[in-house]
Structure formats: C-alpha cells, structure tokens
Design an enzyme around this catalytic site. Structure first.
Site, short mmCIF file in Angstrom:
data_model
loop_
_atom_site.label_atom_id
_atom_site.label_comp_id
_atom_site.label_asym_id
_atom_site.label_seq_id
_atom_site.Cartn_x
_atom_site.Cartn_y
_atom_site.Cartn_z
N ASP A 88 44.72 37.54 59.96
CA ASP A 88 44.68 38.85 60.62
C ASP A 88 45.67 39.81 59.96
O ASP A 88 46.44 40.48 60.64
CB ASP A 88 44.98 38.70 62.10
CG ASP A 88 44.50 39.91 62.93
OD1 ASP A 88 43.66 40.68 62.40
OD2 ASP A 88 44.96 40.08 64.06
N VAL B 48 55.07 42.94 76.02
CA VAL B 48 56.17 42.72 75.09
C VAL B 48 57.39 43.49 75.61
O VAL B 48 57.28 44.65 76.02
CB VAL B 48 55.81 43.20 73.67
CG1 VAL B 48 56.95 42.88 72.71
CG2 VAL B 48 54.53 42.55 73.20
N LYS C 260 57.48 38.27 73.71
CA LYS C 260 56.05 38.39 74.00
C LYS C 260 55.73 37.43 75.16
O LYS C 260 55.81 36.22 75.01
CB LYS C 260 55.22 38.07 72.77
CG LYS C 260 53.73 38.33 72.98
CD LYS C 260 52.97 38.52 71.67
CE LYS C 260 52.81 37.23 70.91
NZ LYS C 260 51.87 37.41 69.77
N GLY D 12 49.17 44.16 75.63
CA GLY D 12 47.89 43.82 75.03
C GLY D 12 47.19 42.77 75.85
O GLY D 12 47.63 42.39 76.94
N GLY D 13 46.06 42.25 75.33
CA GLY D 13 45.30 41.24 76.03
C GLY D 13 46.09 39.97 76.25
O GLY D 13 45.88 39.24 77.22
N TYR D 14 46.99 39.67 75.35
CA TYR D 14 47.84 38.48 75.48
C TYR D 14 48.82 38.63 76.63
O TYR D 14 49.09 37.68 77.37
CB TYR D 14 48.60 38.29 74.15
CG TYR D 14 49.62 37.17 74.17
CD1 TYR D 14 49.27 35.88 73.80
CD2 TYR D 14 50.94 37.42 74.55
CE1 TYR D 14 50.21 34.87 73.81
CE2 TYR D 14 51.88 36.42 74.57
CZ TYR D 14 51.52 35.14 74.20
OH TYR D 14 52.45 34.13 74.21
N GLY D 15 49.38 39.80 76.78
CA GLY D 15 50.39 40.04 77.80
C GLY D 15 51.24 41.22 77.42
O GLY D 15 50.81 42.11 76.67
#
Length: 940
Positions: free
Chosen positions: A743, A633, A647, A628-631
């Site tokens: 969220d 997994v 993560k 994802g945008g975070y990184g």
C-alpha cells in the site's frame, strides 16, 4: 557630513520615524511632547541629544526612513525582534559615526546591505541576522576595526567571503573581531586562505550552510593559525580534500563541527586538543583507517560523532572511561572484533551507537545503564540473538523532560501562568538558542546551571524579572540547542513596555554572560500582548480581581489537591524507573479468531492501557489527531518527554485485529531510518493499540497538497524520493523475511522534522518466506490509482507491485496531483502530454508550479524516465528497488546534491502546520479491499 544637527532637525527626524512606523509603542509618542523627557518610549537622550533608539520587541511595522541618518549622536540603535519592520536599509545609516551597536535581529529587512555601514568606525556589535538581506557581504566591513561581533546568519546573502586585495578592504582585516557568524545563507565558492591570519583574535567561526549553495574547495591550512578559536562550525558544506594537518594547533577549540562535507584523506589528527568537548566529523569520505589514538586521550570529550567515516578496527576500552563522555555515535563504519566496555565507564555515558558495523563479540565487565546499540553487527546477526543491544531502544531522545514548578495547582485564569514562585502572571516568552553547546545530554544540573546564570544576570542588571522557567528542550536542524524560556515580572503580574524592551535589548546585544557550556546564543521572543494599555488583558483592577478570585478558589480546593497529590506520590513510590516487559502480554489472545495465532514479536515494548490513557489525557478529543475505519489516532507524551502516536482499534473490529497483528509482527523486527519506528503496543483491557514514534510533519500527501504549510522545491522532492526508496529497498532486500508493503502511496510516506521520508502503515503488508520467495497469492488489496495492474489481474503479489506504486508516487511528486483526479489517471496524463524532443519533456501543464523554475529542474527528465519504467504494465519490465535507489542517487549527484546529507526544513513553511488526517491511519478516501471500486467513489 554634519557633525552636529540642531534640535529642530532632530525633531523633524523623530517625527519622520513616527510617521513611518506603526505600533502601540510609537502610537504613545505624542506630538508636541518632550521627546527627550521620557514621553517617547524607547528614545533616550544625553544633553538633549538622541543617543539611543531602543525599541526591541515592540511590534513595529513599516520601514526605516532615510531620516535615520540625521541622528549623528546616536550610540545605540536596536530595533530587533520587530518582524514586520522591513524594506531596504537606507544608505544614510552610514552617517551614524558614533554608533557602537546596530542590532536588527529578526526583523524583515531586505535588499542589499548598504556598504556605507563600513563608515561606522566605532561599531562594536553588528547583528543583521534573521532578515531577508540579499547580495554579497560588503567588502567595506573590513574597515570596522573595533568590531567585536559580526552576525549575518540566516539571510539570503550570496557570493563569496570578501578579503582584501591591496585596494579594497575585506574581512581578513577584522583582527579584533571575536565572532564570525555567516551560517544559513547562499554563500558559495572557496573559503579564501587569506581570510585567516595569526594576528586574529577570533573565538567563534560559523560558516555552515544548511540547504542552499555551499562552500567548496578545501579547508585552508591558514585556519590553523588562529589559535584563539574556541568553536569551529564548517559542517553541511561541500568542502573537499584533506583536513589541514595543522588543525591540532587549535588548542583552545572546544567544539569542532566538520560533518556532512566531502572531505577525504586521513582522519584528522586531533591529538593535543585537550579542551575539545564536542566533535562531529560524520558523513565524510575519509580514507579507510583504524581507530585513531586520540579517541582515548581527549579527557574533556562529551560527544563523539563519527558516523560513516570509514573507521575500522577495535575500539579501545579507555574511550568509555573519559570522565565527561555522554554520547558516542560511530554508526555505518567497519569497527570489528570485540567491544570491550571499560570496567569504570563514564558516569555520564548515555548512548553508544555502533549500528551497522562488524563487532563480533562483547565483553561486559559490569552492568551498564546506558543505551548500547549493536543492531546490524555480526554479534546480532546470529540466529536467535536476544540481547537487548540487538534492538533499538524505545526512547532515543537524550533531552530532558519538561521542567515543572512545585506549586499547588491553583487556577490562574485566562493567559495567566503560574511562576516558579507560585504567582500568577503574564510571562514574557521566547526561544533561547545555543549555537554550539559543549554537551549532547541534559541533566538537572544543566538546567540548574543555566537558571543560575540567567537569574544572576537579571539581578545584577536590575532587570524586572522575578523568576523564570526553562521548558521543552530540543535540538533543531543545525544541531542548535533550544529552550523555551518564560520570564515572570517582579512586583506586578505584567511587564510594562520599558521592561520588555530592556530585557530584549539585553539579550539581543549579547549581554548575557555565557560560560563554557552555553556559549554563543540567540534569543527569539514572542510578541507580548499584555501591556497595561494593550486592551488584551483588561485593566489592572480586573486583572487583580482575577488574581484574587483565583487565590480564593485555589485555597478552597487546596486540601483536596494535597490529598490527591499525596496518594499519587505513594503510588509512584518504589516503582522501578526502567521498563520491565510483561512476560505474557498476550495471555488473553484468542488464537481461534480471524486474527490468527498469537503475535510473534522481536523486542517491542508492551504498554498498559493505564499508561497510554494518562499520556493522552484519557484519550481526550484534544489529543485526537486522526481517524479512520481502523479506529482513532492520538498524540501522546510519555513521562520521559518522548512524543508518540497511538493508533487505537475500535473494539470488536476483526479487520483491526488482523492489521494490529500484521503491523506489530513486521515493525517489531524492522529498524531503518526510512521506516517509521514502532515504540510498542497495548493489548490490555480488551484494547488493541499500536504506539509509534511521532512524525511531526505528517504525510507527503499533506505537503504536496499544501495542507501542511511546507513548501517542497525540486531538491527537497529528490531527497524525499531517495529516502522513501531506501526504506522500501530495505523491506525488499534486507528485512528477514523480505516484506512487500502492498500500500505504497503519499499518505503512507511520512516526513520528520528534517523532511526525512519514512515508509509507514504495514497493515496490508505481506512477508515473503519459505516457498513464497517470489510472490504471494492473495486477495487484492490496496489503493486505487497506486495499484499494480498485473497484481490486480493475477492476484499474485510481488515486490514489483510496490515498484509500480512507487512509480505513481514519483509522478505525484512532480505534479502534486492525485493518482485519479477528475476521472483522469496520472500515468496516462503524463504520457499524453510528454514530448521527449522538447525541454522538460513538454510537461509544463502537469508540473506542480511550486516545484521551481525551469533552470532549477535539472535532472527532471531522468526522474520522469525512471518513474515511467516503474509503471510498466508487466512486472518483469520494471526495475528493482535497489536499481531505483541507485538511479535516484545518480540523479542527485548529477544535479549537485550529496545523496547522504539529510534534507532541511529551513525556510520551508509557507504557513502554520496543522493536524489533518493522521499519517498513522491506514485509511484513505480511496482504500480498496477486494471487489470493484464503484465509479461514484472515484474522486471528482
């Protein structure tokens, strides 16, 4: 009825079997060949009469024709482990009057069990478990006077247990039977008191039901008459009333399971049950009482599970001195006063869990090495409590890590496996399952004991087994103990068909001599695709060539490998076994960055980059399970066998730094079964990584969309709703400070192996503290479709914002539709088609068809009413999460479910689970982080 059938008739019957079945074993049966001369694999004759048909694990397909009734000299019929062999079981099987063994374990048979089986008066072993049989248990089984073993578990049988009435026979007449296995069916009604009598010689009684209908009423006092009993499993039913006072007459019982019922009255008196190893009375409604005296007198005890049983008072120090004690679980009770651990605790003690009690002090007479958990006790609620017992341990698994052999790393080639005797071969692999082991923890001694038992048996039975490996120990939903078993052939690198069939036959016929630790078992093999004539592995010459090449290559690198192994051992030598936390894991944190000051933690474990690199195979592509945008997994496995999800933030990501700090600070201080557990973190070598418990069944979104292969019926969806609601209520009401998730969505609700819901992903969460006890004024973030419109307009984030999102999740649970689908909003869709004057509110066109039939959707209207209250436009018109939890519990009680019994995954998979976008990634296709979401990004 024929007493003798001529050879010509038998030949016709054998030909009928050949025509009805497909599979490589029967394809080798050649027309015109000698059927009793060894040419027909699995057909065994005595004096030209067919006396055995043994075709275990032969990948047969087709059905069992009525011609089976022609084999009137048959003694053994074993077709076990042929999952594609199915259809109805023909009534002519009742003609086999000399049959002593009828074994159809793990086939695909369906329909009613023929009552004609009751004619088989010589029958000793009847195993029909793990099929699809429906209907009642035939009362005619009561005529099987010589029966030793009766296993009907894991079918779809319904109705009550049949007992004799003076005219019809019943199970109470089986006085010589040692095993009654009825678990995992749809049986219901009361357990008949006349089922038990003192003349019975019963050893094992399994009548637990995991998911569907279950037994009701009280436990009959006549159970206390069967003094031969060694294992009693009555767990996971709806039994009520008092446990019979004469239960302590069962002085031979070593395993007693009565958990997850509705039992009331006094805690049963188990005084005098000196053989008792394993006790589980958890999750019952016993009267409030002090600790019973038998806690410290049962000297054979290994496991004591009495979670949520209304126990109070102080625990006796003597309890912890019981010599074989391994595990004590007394969570959610009223245990108070001072906890006094004996000065001489059991050397096998691994875990004492007293979460959510009233313990106010702890006397430690000596250093202890076991896990002691006092989270949510008075002693840990004091400000500034830092003792290690006030935090959940990072590794909650008590199971032994994977067993490895001591061979050098010689490559074996495709599909070949290195045996413990360092030979490359094609192993026969299966799952070895023990239904009521007497222990809860595994040690090297446990493995050695089981290995010696098996190998001694293989040797004495002259089975072609050279060596074996035991791998991947675990416990399943029914608390069975599972091992992966690899058996390696003798002499050759491959088993032949006779060898595989003989091993499967031995296991399926309960030939393995289990002992007090490993009692009743089941063996479920995988298909063996490496027979010399299978074509899968090529011919023997090619295989031998592979072995030779492997040996040469292995020898050429042996010296290098030995040097590397030696260097690795030297590095490990002297390393402490226990984790020692880094006193300054954030020494390089930049407090002037946009991520803010140094994270303030409460008990999280610090990992080095090197530790996480090793457990993910250097963050290989095969370990990656999400992005994802975070990184990215990754899935990893720690040295002790614990599975984790990692993560890993992209380097230089400011958003990643903020989310890293937020999740780390919040999750390090929250502990609840419905909130994903944080194992630890890594802030090392410029890396920012969060380490979570690995949740095997992924996201709720994956299950609703069908991607996970898990089928969620109405009852399971209610359980999941309650679990997620409880997790969210914990964040709002019990976390300190309270937390607004911000969220909530089906991508952020995870399902573990029991389908227990866990709230995940706290990257956007906000704590309420100080002056902000009612709301937080903050930039709007969240996911379109789940976002609270009031928060969107005012930028004031409240707990009712989570309530709105949860209401959308509830609607998604009944429709399996995304919140915004083809430009239409789920809340508006439901309101448009809804008509409260019609059945099920006229929601047929929007309901998920998988959810069940009309008559299975009891309580749906109440569920819809609650969800629509959650999505009211104004927050003050929405219920609190505490109120939501209470209403969901009421709905479950209304439909006949116990809100405190965890869900099951039994028979819930419609296919093989796969890894999709991982639940720990906080991204979704519709993630919103300020501004207006462009219409082109709304999913079509």
């Amino acid at each position: 009825m024929l007493s003798y059938v001529g050879e010509d008739v038998i030949g016709v019957a054998l030909q009928a079997l050949k025509d009805a079945w497909q599979g490589k074993a029967v394809s080798s049966w050649k027309d015109g060949s000698d059927q009793c001369g060894g040419d027909w694999v699995g057909i065994i004759c005595t004096n030209s009469r067919v006396t055995s048909i043994v075709l275990s694990s032969m990948e047969l397909t087709g059905g069992l024709p009525g011609d089976i009734g022609q084999f009137t000299e048959l003694v053994y019929l074993d077709l076990s482990y042929n999952q594609d062999l199915g259809g109805p079981l023909h009534y002519t099987i009742g003609n086999l009057l000399k049959l002593t063994t009828l074994n159809l374990v793990k086939c695909g048979f369906s329909g009613s069990i023929p009552s004609s089986i009751g004619n088989l008066g010589r029958l000793k072993l009847l195993s029909l478990n793990a099929n699809g049989f429906t209907g009642p248990i035939p009362a005619s089984f009561g005529k099987l006077k010589n029966l030793y073993w009766l296993d009907l578990s894991d079918n779809q049988l319904n109705g009550s247990l049949p007992v004799s009435d003076g005219i019809n026979p019943g199970l109470d007449m089986l006085t010589q039977t040692k095993h009654f296995h009825f678990g995992d069916n749809h049986l219901s009604g009361n357990i008949p008191p006349t089922l038990f009598k003192s003349s019975m010689s019963l050893y094992h009684l399994y009548v637990f039901i995991y998911w569907n209908n279950s037994f009701t009423g009280s436990i009959p006092s006549t159970l206390g008459l069967v003094q031969s009993l060694e294992t009693v499993r009555l767990d996971r039913n709806s039994l009520s009333g008092n446990v019979p006072s004469n239960i302590n007459n069962l002085t031979n019982v070593s395993e007693l399971y009565m958990s997850n019922n509705r039992l009331t009255g006094p805690v049963p008196d188990l005084t005098g049950l000196n053989e008792l190893n394993y006790v589980d009375l958890s999750n019952n409604n016993f009267d409030e009482s002090n600790i019973p005296s038998w806690f410290s007198t049962l000297q054979s005890l290994t496991t004591l599970n009495m979670k949520s049983t209304n126990l109070g008072g102080e625990l006796p120090a003597e309890l912890f001195s019981i010599p074989q004690l391994q595990n004590v679980d007394l969570r959610d009770n009223r245990i108070n006063g001072t906890l006094n651990i004996s000065s001489n605790p059991s050397p096998q003690l691994e875990r004492v869990d007293l979460q959510n009690n009233l313990v106010s002090d702890f006397v430690q007479r000596r250093q202890y090495t076991f896990d002691l958990i006092l989270v949510d006790n008075m002693i840990c609620r004091e400000s500034g409590a830092t003792d290690k017992f006030c935090y959940l341990p990072t590794n909650v698994s008590t199971l032994h890590p994977i067993q490895l052999n001591n061979c050098t790393l010689t490559p074996c080639g495709p599909d070949l496996v290195m045996s413990p005797n360092c030979q490359c071969a094609y192993p026969f692999i299966g799952l070895f399952i023990f239904k009521a082991p007497s222990f809860s923890s595994l040690t090297n001694q446990t493995y050695d004991s089981l290995r010696e038992l098996l190998m001694s048996y293989f040797h004495n039975a002259t089975l072609p087994v050279d060596s074996m490996s035991l791998l991947e120990a675990s416990r399943n939903l029914e608390d069975y103990l599972l091992f992966k078993l690899e058996l390696f052939p003798s002499g050759e690198p491959v088993f032949n068909r006779t060898g595989i069939s003989s091993i499967a036959f031995a296991f399926s016929n309960q030939s393995f001599p289990s002992n007090d630790d490993f009692n009743t078992y089941t063996f479920i093999p995988e298909n063996y695709n490496f027979f010399p004539d299978s074509g899968t592995r090529g011919n023997n010459k090619a295989s031998n060539t592979k072995l030779i090449i492997g040996s040469v290559v292995g020898g050429s690198v042996l010296v290098v490998l030995l040097v590397l192994v030696g260097m690795y051992v030297l590095r490990l030598k002297g390393r402490p076994e226990k984790f020692v936390p880094d006193s300054q894991p954030f020494a390089l944190w930049d407090p002037t960055s946009e991520s803010g000051g140094i994270p303030q933690l409460k008990g999280a474990r610090s990992f080095t980059f090197e530790e996480l690199r090793k457990c993910t195979d250097n963050f290989s592509a095969t370990s990656q399970i999400g992005a994802g945008g975070y990184g990215n997994v990754y899935k990893g496995i720690l040295p002790d066998g614990e599975l984790i999800a990692i993560k890993r933030a992209r380097k230089g990501s400011t958003q990643g730094g903020l989310e890293f700090k937020t999740e780390l600070e919040l999750l390090s201080r929250v502990h609840h079964k419905n909130v994903v557990g944080l194992v630890g973190f890594c802030f090392d070598q410029g890396e920012q990584m969060l380490v979570y418990e690995f949740i095997v069944n992924g996201t709720l979104k994956d299950s609703l969309s069908g991607r996970s292969g898990i089928r969620l019926d109405w009852m399971r969806r209610l359980k999941i709703t309650l679990g997620a609601a409880r997790g969210l209520q914990y964040l709002h009401d019990l976390a300190d400070p309270p937390i607004i998730h911000r969220d909530i969505k089906t991508n952020n609700i995870l399902l573990d192996q029991r389908l227990v819901a866990k709230v995940a992903d706290f990257g956007l969460s906000k704590p309420l503290s100080g002056t902000n006890r009612t709301h937080v004024t903050t930039q709007v973030k969240g996911t379109m479709g789940y976002m609270d419109p009031e928060y969107y307009m005012t930028q004031q984030l409240t707990e009712k914002s989570d309530v709105y999102s949860f209401g959308v999740v509830m609607l998604e649970l009944i429709t399996a539709r995304s919140p915004i689908e083809k430009g239409r909003y789920i809340v508006r869709q439901v309101k448009e088609v809804m008509d409260k004057n019609k059945e099920l509110y006229n929601l047929y066109e929007v309901l998920d068809p998988i959810i069940g039939l009309n008559n299975q959707l009891k309580g749906l209207e109440m569920f819809v009413d609650l969800s629509l209250r959650c999505v009211e436009e104004m927050g003050n018109q929405r219920p609190t999460m505490r109120e939501i939890v209470k209403e969901i519990e009421n709905i479950m009680t209304f439909v006949g479910l116990n809100p405190d019994i965890e869900p099951s995954t039994s028979a819930s998979h419609g296919g093989t689970s796969k890894d999709y976008s991982h639940p720990y990634s906080n991204d979704s296709l519709f993630a919103y982080s300020g501004g207006i979401l462009p219409p082109k990004l709304i999913p079509k």
